[in-house]
Design a protein around this motif. Structure first.
Motif, PDB file in Angstrom:
ATOM      1  N   HIS A   9       0.824  -1.217   0.000  1.00  0.00           N
ATOM      2  CA  HIS A   9       0.000   0.000   0.000  1.00  0.00           C
ATOM      3  C   HIS A   9       0.860   1.271   0.000  1.00  0.00           C
ATOM      4  N   TYR A  19      -3.834   4.030  10.577  1.00  0.00           N
ATOM      5  CA  TYR A  19      -4.443   3.884   9.254  1.00  0.00           C
ATOM      6  C   TYR A  19      -5.570   2.864   9.236  1.00  0.00           C
ATOM      7  N   TYR A  41      -8.167  -0.344   6.290  1.00  0.00           N
ATOM      8  CA  TYR A  41      -7.306   0.622   5.602  1.00  0.00           C
ATOM      9  C   TYR A  41      -8.029   1.222   4.396  1.00  0.00           C
ATOM     10  N   TRP A  44     -10.148   3.868   5.637  1.00  0.00           N
ATOM     11  CA  TRP A  44      -9.336   5.037   5.959  1.00  0.00           C
ATOM     12  C   TRP A  44      -9.051   5.856   4.700  1.00  0.00           C
ATOM     13  N   GLN A  45      -8.704   5.178   3.620  1.00  0.00           N
ATOM     14  CA  GLN A  45      -8.415   5.870   2.363  1.00  0.00           C
ATOM     15  C   GLN A  45      -9.629   6.663   1.890  1.00  0.00           C
ATOM     16  N   TRP A  48      -9.995   9.762   4.129  1.00  0.00           N
ATOM     17  CA  TRP A  48      -8.908  10.712   3.898  1.00  0.00           C
ATOM     18  C   TRP A  48      -9.098  11.448   2.573  1.00  0.00           C
ATOM     19  N   GLU A  49      -9.501  10.734   1.543  1.00  0.00           N
ATOM     20  CA  GLU A  49      -9.732  11.372   0.249  1.00  0.00           C
ATOM     21  C   GLU A  49     -10.918  12.337   0.321  1.00  0.00           C
TER      22      GLU A  49
END
Length: 206
Positions: A9, A19, A41, A44-45, A48-49
């Motif tokens: 990743h 994360y 995860y 989380w992405q 965050w985006e």
């Protein structure tokens, strides 16, 4: 801590701490630890985006002003997460930490003193906080710890990415828990004011 999974990743962190997004998940019995990590995860992405879309240019600003990247911001968010559960003040606590970094002051946040498998259940103490071998204690190291000390939620991540703005906010350097049941803190701009707040909210309350 799987280096293979972290590398897959593109994470240079020591582990997925920070994360793994705290949320509610539906997971089948028998699912592997790796699959659970992947799922958390991925969430989380997504978050965050979403935050980056809400605050365009914020990540670039941190990189330009303080040379802070994603890992540093996630680490900052984890400090905010551990310091308060009172959502309205998370942005201000994030600003205090950044103010201290900008002035070359140590962060001196107690939760970093007991981060670790053997110490996370302990109450922060001078012995732990001043242990020169404790590479996470922000009482002995400069700046942020080497990595997150918790898995921050969305509001803490937002607070790190976009801390409280305004002239007053940029002058706060200290905070102390009010211990009045509100879960909030009193913020100070000077050490003298901070000591008075400690006397008012901590010492007199004993």
């Amino acid at each position: 801590r799987s280096r293979e999974l972290l590398d897959a990743h593109g994470l240079t962190a020591e582990s997925f701490e920070g994360y793994l997004f705290p949320d509610t998940y539906r997971i089948k019995q028998g699912t592997s630890a790796e699959a659970i990590v992947e799922k958390m995860y991925a969430r989380w992405q997504e978050v965050w985006e979403e935050l980056q879309r809400e605050h365009p240019g914020a990540l670039e600003e941190h990189a330009e002003v303080r040379e802070m990247g994603v890992h540093e911001l996630v680490t900052l968010a984890s400090l905010v997460e551990r310091e308060t559960r009172h959502a309205p003040e998370r942005g201000r606590i994030s600003r205090v930490f950044l103010n201290r970094i900008d002035r070359g002051m140590r962060l001196q946040t107690d939760p970093t003193c007991v981060y670790g498998e053997d110490t996370y259940r302990e109450v922060p103490s001078p012995k732990r906080c001043k242990d020169k071998l404790n590479r996470y204690s922000t009482y002995v190291i400069e700046g942020l710890p080497p990595g997150p000390i918790a898995n921050p939620g969305k509001e803490s991540l937002r607070a790190a990415l976009r801390p409280e703005q305004g002239e007053d906010a940029r002058e706060y350097l200290f905070f102390v828990a009010r211990r009045d049941g509100s879960g909030s803190h009193y913020f100070s701009k000077s050490y003298k004011e901070h000591i008075a707040a400690i006397d008012r909210y901590l010492r007199r309350g004993k």
